[in-house]
Write an enzyme that holds these catalytic residues in place. Structure first.
Site, PDB file in Angstrom:
ATOM      1  CB  SER A 116      -0.961  -0.006   1.357  1.00 56.61           C
ATOM      2  OG  SER A 116      -1.871   1.151   1.079  1.00 56.61           O
ATOM      3  CD  GLU A 233      -2.177  -2.844  -4.527  1.00 57.84           C
ATOM      4  OE1 GLU A 233      -3.281  -2.629  -3.934  1.00 57.84           O
ATOM      5  OE2 GLU A 233      -1.448  -1.883  -3.747  1.00 57.84           O
ATOM      6  CG  HIS A 301      -5.218  -2.670  -0.743  1.00 55.81           C
ATOM      7  ND1 HIS A 301      -4.138  -1.938  -1.782  1.00 55.81           N
ATOM      8  CD2 HIS A 301      -5.129  -1.634   0.343  1.00 55.81           C
ATOM      9  CE1 HIS A 301      -3.712  -1.210  -1.209  1.00 55.81           C
ATOM     10  NE2 HIS A 301      -4.026  -0.920   0.037  1.00 55.81           N
TER      11      HIS A 301
END
Length: 330
Positions: A116, A233, A301
């Site tokens: 992330s 992502e 995620h």
């Protein structure tokens, strides 16, 4: 970019330092799963230690730049520490970049794992030092009591061994708020990976969270895309239009014409991304007409999430009906 350096692999008896370059552990501890986490690392034969400032918490659920830099520098400088694991992601790890001692990091190569917002830190380390880091579970992720086996298997294959790892689609996946209620989990049968463009390509892996990676554009912390195999992502704050423009921005960078392939992680339900919409987004990118493109991959995620090396080497092969993604050097 300087020559690529792979950190030593983990072994039983090693010490792992937990740091909080983004959000504070104090925020995570509102839902305390440290018992599960401690048991998992004990089973791996690893000892957890913590940065001095991981529980500091400010108005942004983070801590001061000085505190976060100090903990990261201490972790790299401490010869007893074999690996560094981030507490969780957030929004602000890029604040640290002008203050990091790149020579210290280069001189003390060791594993750094998280995902992330940590993508900014990881790709900057690759660009400035050549050190391979790892997009994979946070310290907090190890608190998932059930349905964690696949994530753990991918993590240990990459962290403890040197053999190539061929990723395959998980049978089920989840996008639930597992940390709120470990007894109430929602699993979705996986419809597999989505072949988008056929072909094969091999290259140095660059990527992670797309919107975070794009924060590095125009800075000294952006790794070259020439010869790169992209694995990207995005999270629930991304929807099809924002993902499309972020991907466009990345592919307009100098060096992007030299990419070897693109793998896209599974989208969270809140993003409202669909396979037809993603196909349209891919179709608008002329660079992607000549390289393999694969989507709905188990990174990012949703869970399980695969561990992959940022700066390592990968191979992507896509046909009209099947695909393979192999971590060749990690």
């Amino acid at each position: 970019m300087t020559n690529v350096v792979f950190p030593p692999k983990l072994k039983a008896g090693d010490v792992v330092r937990v740091v909080a370059p983004s959000r504070s552990r104090a925020m995570v501890m509102e839902h305390d799963h440290t018992g599960v986490i401690a048991a998992r690392f004990a089973e791996l034969g690893l000892t957890l230690t913590y940065g001095a400032h991981v529980d500091e918490r400010d108005a942004f659920d983070s801590s001061s730049i000085a505190s976060r830099v100090t903990d990261l520098h201490d972790a790299f400088a401490d010869p007893s520490v074999a690996a560094i694991l981030t507490v969780i992601g957030g929004y602000n790890s890029n604040e640290l970049l002008p203050y990091l001692d790149w020579e210290l990091i280069r001189a003390n190569p060791k594993i750094l794992c998280g995902y992330s917002d940590i993508s900014a830190l990881q790709n900057a380390i690759l660009a400035r030092t050549g050190l391979v880091t790892y997009s994979g579970p946070h310290w907090s992720t190890f608190g998932m009591r059930d349905h964690f086996e696949q994530t753990l298997g991918w993590f240990t294959s990459v962290m403890f061994d040197t053999a190539p790892v061929e990723l395959t689609p998980a049978a089920h996946w989840s996008d639930d708020l597992w940390f709120l209620d470990q007894d109430k989990r929602e699993l979705t049968p996986n419809d597999g990976w989505w072949p988008m463009r056929p072909g094969s390509g091999e290259g140095r892996i660059v990527g992670g969270n797309l919107c975070t990676l794009n924060l590095l554009q125009g800075t000294p912390y952006m790794p070259s895309l020439d010869g790169a195999l992209l694995i990207v992502e995005d999270d629930l704050e991304s929807h099809p239009a924002t993902f499309a423009r972020d991907l466009t921005s990345l592919l307009q960078l100098p060096g992007a014409a030299g990419i070897r392939g693109l793998a896209i992680g599974r989208f969270q339900n809140a993003s409202r991304m669909s396979r037809p919409l993603l196909e349209q987004i891919i179709g608008n990118q002329p660079l992607l007409a000549r390289v393999p493109v694969l989507a709905n991959v188990d990174v990012g995620h949703t869970h399980p999430l695969a561990t992959f090396p940022i700066g390592g080497r990968g191979r992507l092969v896509v046909t009209d009906t099947e695909a393979s993604l192999t971590l060749l050097r990690h």
